[in-house]
Design an enzyme around this catalytic site. Sequence first.
Site, PDB file in Angstrom:
ATOM      1  N   ARG A   1       0.344  -1.367  -0.043  1.00 10.21           N
ATOM      2  CA  ARG A   1      -0.280   0.015  -0.059  1.00 10.21           C
ATOM      3  C   ARG A   1       1.055   0.914   0.204  1.00 10.21           C
ATOM      4  NH1 ARG A   1      -2.885  -3.694   3.335  1.00 10.21           N
ATOM      5  NH2 ARG A   1      -4.992  -4.171   2.107  1.00 10.21           N
TER       6      ARG A   1
ATOM      7  N   LYS B   1       4.290  11.571 -11.442  1.00 10.71           N
ATOM      8  CA  LYS B   1       3.502  10.786 -12.650  1.00 10.71           C
ATOM      9  C   LYS B   1       4.127   9.424 -12.734  1.00 10.71           C
ATOM     10  CE  LYS B   1       0.267  13.567 -15.355  1.00 10.71           C
ATOM     11  NZ  LYS B   1      -0.408  14.481 -16.599  1.00 10.71           N
TER      12      LYS B   1
ATOM     13  N   GLU C   1      11.306  17.622 -24.841  1.00 14.82           N
ATOM     14  CA  GLU C   1      11.140  17.892 -23.239  1.00 14.82           C
ATOM     15  C   GLU C   1      11.500  19.177 -23.203  1.00 14.82           C
ATOM     16  OE1 GLU C   1       8.797  17.387 -22.245  1.00 14.82           O
ATOM     17  OE2 GLU C   1       8.177  14.903 -22.849  1.00 14.82           O
TER      18      GLU C   1
ATOM     19  N   LYS D   1       8.482  22.664 -14.322  1.00 16.48           N
ATOM     20  CA  LYS D   1       8.188  21.440 -13.616  1.00 16.48           C
ATOM     21  C   LYS D   1       7.663  21.852 -12.567  1.00 16.48           C
ATOM     22  CE  LYS D   1       6.542  17.277 -14.705  1.00 16.48           C
ATOM     23  NZ  LYS D   1       6.854  15.660 -15.401  1.00 16.48           N
TER      24      LYS D   1
ATOM     25  N   GLU E   1      -3.368  17.266 -11.925  1.00 19.26           N
ATOM     26  CA  GLU E   1      -3.901  17.613 -13.227  1.00 19.26           C
ATOM     27  C   GLU E   1      -5.727  17.842 -12.947  1.00 19.26           C
ATOM     28  OE1 GLU E   1      -1.890  16.588 -16.373  1.00 19.26           O
ATOM     29  OE2 GLU E   1      -3.384  14.900 -16.720  1.00 19.26           O
TER      30      GLU E   1
ATOM     31  N   ARG F   1      -1.543  21.916 -15.226  1.00 20.74           N
ATOM     32  CA  ARG F   1      -1.293  21.210 -15.139  1.00 20.74           C
ATOM     33  C   ARG F   1      -0.755  20.463 -16.572  1.00 20.74           C
ATOM     34  NH1 ARG F   1       1.458  16.616 -11.133  1.00 20.74           N
ATOM     35  NH2 ARG F   1       3.052  15.252 -12.448  1.00 20.74           N
TER      36      ARG F   1
ATOM     37  N   ASN G   1       1.259  19.171 -21.394  1.00 22.46           N
ATOM     38  CA  ASN G   1       0.886  18.376 -22.549  1.00 22.46           C
ATOM     39  C   ASN G   1       1.294  18.818 -23.273  1.00 22.46           C
ATOM     40  OD1 ASN G   1       0.409  15.917 -20.767  1.00 22.46           O
ATOM     41  ND2 ASN G   1      -1.560  16.340 -19.925  1.00 22.46           N
TER      42      ASN G   1
ATOM     43  N   HIS H   1       1.686  16.745 -26.699  1.00 24.17           N
ATOM     44  CA  HIS H   1       1.710  15.257 -26.066  1.00 24.17           C
ATOM     45  C   HIS H   1       0.569  13.822 -26.994  1.00 24.17           C
ATOM     46  CE1 HIS H   1       5.169  16.535 -24.087  1.00 24.17           C
ATOM     47  NE2 HIS H   1       5.035  14.967 -23.437  1.00 24.17           N
TER      48      HIS H   1
ATOM     49  N   HIS I   1       1.131  11.166 -27.910  1.00 23.29           N
ATOM     50  CA  HIS I   1       0.902   9.534 -27.988  1.00 23.29           C
ATOM     51  C   HIS I   1       0.001   9.090 -28.775  1.00 23.29           C
ATOM     52  CE1 HIS I   1       0.959  11.004 -23.393  1.00 23.29           C
ATOM     53  NE2 HIS I   1       2.046  10.640 -23.926  1.00 23.29           N
TER      54      HIS I   1
ATOM     55  N   HIS J   1       9.613   8.213 -28.302  1.00 21.19           N
ATOM     56  CA  HIS J   1       9.065   9.369 -27.116  1.00 21.19           C
ATOM     57  C   HIS J   1       9.566  10.669 -27.599  1.00 21.19           C
ATOM     58  CE1 HIS J   1       5.937  11.149 -24.192  1.00 21.19           C
ATOM     59  NE2 HIS J   1       6.582  11.860 -23.555  1.00 21.19           N
TER      60      HIS J   1
END
Length: 381
Positions: free
Chosen positions: A133, A155, A197, A238, A248, A252, A256, A259, A263, A278
Amino acid sequence: MTKQAADAARVERILVPVPLGERAYDILIGRHQLCEAAGVIAELAPGARAAIVTDDNLAELHAPALESCLHQAGIATTRLTIRPGEASKSYACFVELCDGLLAAKIERNDLVIALGGGVVGDLSGFAASVLRRGVRFVQIPTSLLAQVDSSVGGKTGINSGHGKNLIGAFHQPALVICDTALLDTLSEREFKAGYAEVVKYGLIDDAAFFDWCEANWRRVIAGGPERDHAVATACRAKAAIVVRDEREDGDRALLNLGHTFAHALERLTAYNSRRLVHGEAVAIGLALAFRFSQRLGLCPGQDAGRVAAHLTSVGLPSRLQDVPGGTGSAAEIVEAMTQDKKVKRGALTFILAHGIGKSFIAPGVPADEVRRFIESELAGA
């Protein structure tokens, strides 16, 4: 490392705090920080054991040095390796890693250390988020892309057949160590892919940084102090956004930029790194986002042209035609976009721009408008 070199490294280290209350942590940036990291980790978790998760390519390149430094700091280690590449962000590899961590008897007060690029960090962080957990983890990113993006912000996740990063959790690291000397071992292609990036942060809301990138990108690649400056600037940008919007729910999403296109292209190329990695997908996505903004009458053509010209000068792709083997039809690209996490109630959300450094969130962009734009791009218009 000699004492003199260690002292020099301490002086040159850049610290970027991420003030998230109980989840606050530091990003430490500079050359030859690997052994410095061991001391910081020992202070962070005295008496803890550490599981180092890395990939087969890095297992003998960087892991032995880290293990030696950790042992000198009194930290016992276990090493777990995964196969390199996006394919490892899968259900099967996730289960295998969790079982490996349990077999290594990693407990709640121990640490998972992600030593690798974005794939290692995303997978390790997700495993750490659910193991018993939740256990603490440390990011030691070894790629430029991971240092300026995926290692910061919490993330974590894996991919699904339906799309990229659709299964995951927010789980902040306890520490991020960006040893910029580790980037010296990257191939030219990998480094340049990560650079996409870096320049993204200038395009989002820092036009002066984009200007700096245009003037200094060769020195960033060469590995001088400009590299540390670029990594630190990106991490500060960031961190500031993450602190404002950790999960997000708001701005935030600006991170992206490019992106949604990227993606979709990765999915359509089946995450085949021989065709597209990527950062290359992001580079194309950045150029497309600015040309799409221009088409919608939002962004001056001069700015869209500057973005594409800079990416091209660095040696990055900027058009759909640059993808080896093609991308499929406009309809297929739009369909791939509908599985993106940024889709809400079926409406496409894009990050668009009024110009360089003037990006904004644009929810509810009509799919037909996107399809017509992509058709024009595929036609070379």
